[in-house]
Design a protein around this motif. Structure first.
Motif, short mmCIF file in Angstrom:
data_model
loop_
_atom_site.label_atom_id
_atom_site.label_comp_id
_atom_site.label_asym_id
_atom_site.label_seq_id
_atom_site.Cartn_x
_atom_site.Cartn_y
_atom_site.Cartn_z
N ARG A 45 0.74 -1.19 0.10
CA ARG A 45 0.13 -0.07 0.23
C ARG A 45 0.90 1.24 0.06
O ARG A 45 0.68 2.13 -0.60
CB ARG A 45 -0.90 -0.08 1.27
CG ARG A 45 -1.75 1.37 1.45
CD ARG A 45 -2.80 1.62 0.40
NE ARG A 45 -3.23 3.10 0.97
CZ ARG A 45 -2.71 4.17 0.47
NH1 ARG A 45 -1.56 4.19 -0.42
NH2 ARG A 45 -3.27 5.24 0.61
N GLU A 46 1.82 1.18 0.86
CA GLU A 46 2.64 2.47 0.87
C GLU A 46 3.61 2.58 -0.16
O GLU A 46 4.04 3.99 -0.54
CB GLU A 46 3.72 2.17 1.93
CG GLU A 46 4.76 1.28 1.92
CD GLU A 46 4.11 -0.18 2.83
OE1 GLU A 46 5.12 -0.61 3.03
OE2 GLU A 46 2.94 -0.19 2.68
N ASN A 47 3.53 1.82 -1.26
CA ASN A 47 4.41 2.12 -2.76
C ASN A 47 3.42 2.27 -3.56
O ASN A 47 3.97 2.81 -4.85
CB ASN A 47 5.17 0.77 -2.91
CG ASN A 47 6.07 0.49 -1.90
OD1 ASN A 47 6.74 1.30 -1.35
ND2 ASN A 47 6.50 -0.76 -2.19
N CYS A 48 2.04 2.49 -3.60
CA CYS A 48 0.98 2.79 -4.48
C CYS A 48 0.57 4.48 -4.53
O CYS A 48 0.51 4.86 -3.50
CB CYS A 48 -0.33 2.14 -3.99
SG CYS A 48 -0.04 0.27 -4.50
N ARG A 49 0.53 4.74 -5.80
CA ARG A 49 0.18 5.97 -6.02
C ARG A 49 -1.13 6.01 -7.35
O ARG A 49 -0.95 5.13 -8.23
CB ARG A 49 1.09 7.04 -6.62
CG ARG A 49 2.57 7.07 -5.94
CD ARG A 49 1.83 7.87 -4.32
NE ARG A 49 3.17 8.07 -3.78
CZ ARG A 49 3.45 7.29 -2.65
NH1 ARG A 49 2.73 6.01 -2.44
NH2 ARG A 49 4.66 7.61 -2.20
N PHE A 50 -2.32 6.54 -7.13
CA PHE A 50 -3.50 6.30 -7.94
C PHE A 50 -3.69 7.47 -8.93
O PHE A 50 -3.55 8.61 -8.21
CB PHE A 50 -4.41 6.21 -6.86
CG PHE A 50 -4.37 4.79 -6.23
CD1 PHE A 50 -4.29 3.58 -6.52
CD2 PHE A 50 -3.98 4.97 -4.59
CE1 PHE A 50 -3.95 2.41 -5.75
CE2 PHE A 50 -3.87 3.98 -3.94
CZ PHE A 50 -3.64 2.80 -4.39
N PHE A 51 -4.12 7.15 -10.08
CA PHE A 51 -4.38 8.14 -11.16
C PHE A 51 -5.59 7.87 -11.93
O PHE A 51 -5.84 6.63 -11.79
CB PHE A 51 -3.20 8.31 -11.93
CG PHE A 51 -1.83 8.27 -11.37
CD1 PHE A 51 -1.46 9.65 -10.96
CD2 PHE A 51 -1.15 7.36 -11.30
CE1 PHE A 51 0.09 9.84 -10.27
CE2 PHE A 51 0.47 7.39 -10.56
CZ PHE A 51 0.64 8.75 -9.92
N ASP A 52 -6.17 8.87 -12.45
CA ASP A 52 -7.44 8.80 -13.09
C ASP A 52 -7.06 8.46 -14.64
O ASP A 52 -7.82 7.73 -15.29
CB ASP A 52 -8.10 9.89 -13.05
CG ASP A 52 -8.83 10.43 -11.64
OD1 ASP A 52 -8.88 9.32 -11.12
OD2 ASP A 52 -9.09 11.36 -11.74
N THR A 53 -6.21 8.86 -15.17
CA THR A 53 -5.51 8.51 -16.76
C THR A 53 -4.10 8.20 -16.71
O THR A 53 -3.36 8.55 -15.93
CB THR A 53 -5.76 9.79 -17.29
OG1 THR A 53 -4.96 10.92 -16.93
CG2 THR A 53 -7.13 10.52 -17.23
N PRO A 54 -3.78 7.69 -17.65
CA PRO A 54 -2.53 7.22 -17.93
C PRO A 54 -1.54 8.67 -18.23
O PRO A 54 -0.35 8.70 -17.61
CB PRO A 54 -2.36 6.58 -19.26
CG PRO A 54 -3.59 5.93 -19.30
CD PRO A 54 -4.64 6.76 -18.77
N ALA A 55 -1.89 9.69 -18.86
CA ALA A 55 -1.36 10.92 -18.89
C ALA A 55 -0.96 11.28 -17.35
O ALA A 55 0.08 11.99 -17.25
CB ALA A 55 -2.08 11.90 -19.53
N GLN A 56 -1.70 11.31 -16.35
CA GLN A 56 -1.23 11.83 -14.95
C GLN A 56 -0.18 10.97 -14.32
O GLN A 56 0.72 11.37 -13.72
CB GLN A 56 -2.53 11.81 -14.22
CG GLN A 56 -3.79 12.34 -14.26
CD GLN A 56 -4.80 12.23 -13.47
OE1 GLN A 56 -4.91 11.63 -12.65
NE2 GLN A 56 -6.00 12.92 -13.88
N ALA A 57 -0.32 9.38 -14.75
CA ALA A 57 0.76 8.75 -14.19
C ALA A 57 2.13 8.77 -14.95
O ALA A 57 3.16 8.95 -14.30
CB ALA A 57 0.37 7.16 -14.47
#
Length: 491
Positions: A45-57
């Motif tokens: 969990r501590e290694n995860c970042r969440f995005f709505d789109t591939p462009a954000q990632a």
């Protein structure tokens, strides 16, 4: 998405397909971002970042996973009737950039804001708020993901992939790819550095994902019943067809789409001549096969109706062909309309070279139909008023097609259609329903819909049907399909 990070992590742990294409997870320990359905070991969990789109990632320096392939994920789904003005404008801007992504041109923010009629500053602000990145970051991500898809799915030379994905030179493509993905294009594919020995390709191939469930059998039955001989053919899980010049690319061509239900994918093959239109092909097929639908959301809204889960709204690759077919289908059976359409194609269609013997004619061009005397169409066994309506649609097609492209409302198109002789509200709504993939279409005075609703809900008129159907918004087009299908079980 309106999920907090903890809820998003539960989605990833469950590999919940309902959120595929609507949520992406970046893993800081690897620098990779994935779809929530990725089968690799669940990250901490501590290694995860969440995005709505591939462009954000990608704006946060994450690179796409080679296993789950974010570039083939379904889109977020249509939202015709739930966006405010700013969100609508931001979505229009993204659609315009999608169309530019493989053009090879380098549009500026000024070009985009001028196209939409707003200031650069206002556009940048609303685009960032809606998509989480700048317009140019969005465009760059689209081009790189298309390139990754072509490198993975085809044997096209790397130099051709660069041009097909919208880069003006191989040098710029290699630099952008290496900067964003920290590897060269040839390393991703595993090719030798010199790709000049690659043989010419017979077809361009791509994969597109969708959210399960998908009622493939029902969808293919719909296409089979309406397939115009020589234009379209359905065989099991595969549909093959021609597309006239000017619809997807300048040249006429062909396309094949084969469902792979176990993988929640569609495998495409299409004319090599369309290589530089690959992004447009993918976008058109997504609408045609309704690959971006959210079946669980739609199913929940239509729970009061009978029908199988995963029903999709069949779109159209050629809006003019669909409009003509809608006129031919007025007050006749599906089979009769198919026969009339076959005659139109045999008389006015254009031969197209394809890999198949039974699919080799493209639907007539509206310019040709517009110049055709009504008598020549009527002599095919088409009622004169309908023949005249077809000619009038063809003559008005430059205006009508403009009302479809990039539109966020169907009302202008429906109004323009209803002004034409022989086009009533039902035909106009049906054209909007399928040519524009309008999910909330509810064609008025549809005999089959009214019959089914009377049987299921004891409604006695169109007004009562409209009141009852309000609960199904914004998915009434899917309700129409369920209602049509429900009549199969009536005595």
């Amino acid at each position: 998405m309106n999920l907090d990070a903890d809820a998003a992590y539960l989605v990833v742990k469950a590999r919940d397909a309902r959120f595929d294409g609507r949520l992406f997870v970046g893993v800081t320990s690897t620098g990779i971002y994935c779809r929530p359905i990725c089968r690799v070991r669940t990250p901490k969990r501590e290694n995860c970042r969440f995005f709505d789109t591939p462009a954000q990632a990608e704006a946060q320096a994450f690179r796409p996973c080679l296993k789950c392939r974010p570039e083939i994920a379904p889109g977020p789904g249509l939202a015709w009737s739930v966006m405010d003005a700013s969100r609508t404008l931001a979505r229009q801007a993204a659609d315009w950039l999608d169309a530019q992504s493989a053009s090879g041109e380098s549009p500026s923010l000024t070009d985009l804001s001028g196209h939409l009629g707003v200031s650069d500053r206002h556009l940048r602000r609303i685009f960032q708020a809606e998509h989480g990145v700048t317009p140019m970051q969005y465009l760059q991500t689209r081009r790189l993901l298309l390139a990754k898809q072509l490198l993975t799915d085809t044997r096209m030379p790397v130099s051709q992939v660069a041009l097909a994905s919208g880069f003006s030179s191989l040098r710029r493509f290699n630099a952008a790819f290496a900067q964003s993905y920290r590897m060269s294009p040839s390393r991703l594919r595993g090719d030798a550095a010199d790709d000049t020995t690659q043989p010419p390709v017979d077809a361009i191939t791509m994969s597109l994902g969708f959210r399960a469930p998908y009622a493939v059998d029902r969808f293919m039955r719909f296409l089979t019943q309406r397939a115009i001989p020589c234009v379209e053919s359905v065989d099991g899980l595969q549909v093959r067809r021609t597309v006239r010049a000017g619809v997807i690319a300048e040249a006429a061509g062909w396309i094949s789409a084969e469902f792979q239900p176990e993988a929640s994918r569609v495998r495409l093959a299409f004319s090599p001549a369309w290589v530089n239109a690959s992004a447009r092909v993918a976008s058109a097929v997504r609408r045609w096969l309704d690959l971006d639908a959210t079946p669980h959301t739609i199913g929940a809204a239509l729970s009061s109706l009978p029908g199988e889960e995963g029903l999709r709204l069949p779109g159209s690759l050629d809006a003019f062909e669909l409009a003509v077919r809608a006129v031919l289908g007025q007050q006749v059976t599906v089979a009769a309309a198919r026969t009339l359409a076959r005659r139109v194609v045999e008389r006015f269609g254009t031969p197209v070279q394809t890999p198949w013997d039974d699919v080799n004619i493209a639907f007539p061009d509206p310019t040709r139909i517009a110049k055709t005397p009504v008598e020549q169409i009527a002599e095919l066994g088409i009622i004169r008023t309908r023949a005249n309506a077809i000619v009038e649609i063809a003559r008005a097609w430059p205006e009508l097609s403009g009302l479809m492209h990039g539109a966020t409302s169907t009302e202008p198109l429906i109004a323009a259609l209803c002004e034409l002789p022989g086009i009533g509200p039902w035909t106009a709504h049906y054209i909007a329903m399928r040519a524009m993939s309008w999910p909330d279409a509810f064609p008025p005075n549809d005999v089959a819909v009214l019959k089914a609703m009377k049987h299921l809900f004891n409604t006695q008129s169109q007004r009562e049907a409209d009141v009852h159907a309000a609960a199904w918004r914004p998915w009434r087009a899917y309700a129409v399909l369920r209602l049509w299908n429900s009549l199969e079980n009536l005595p």
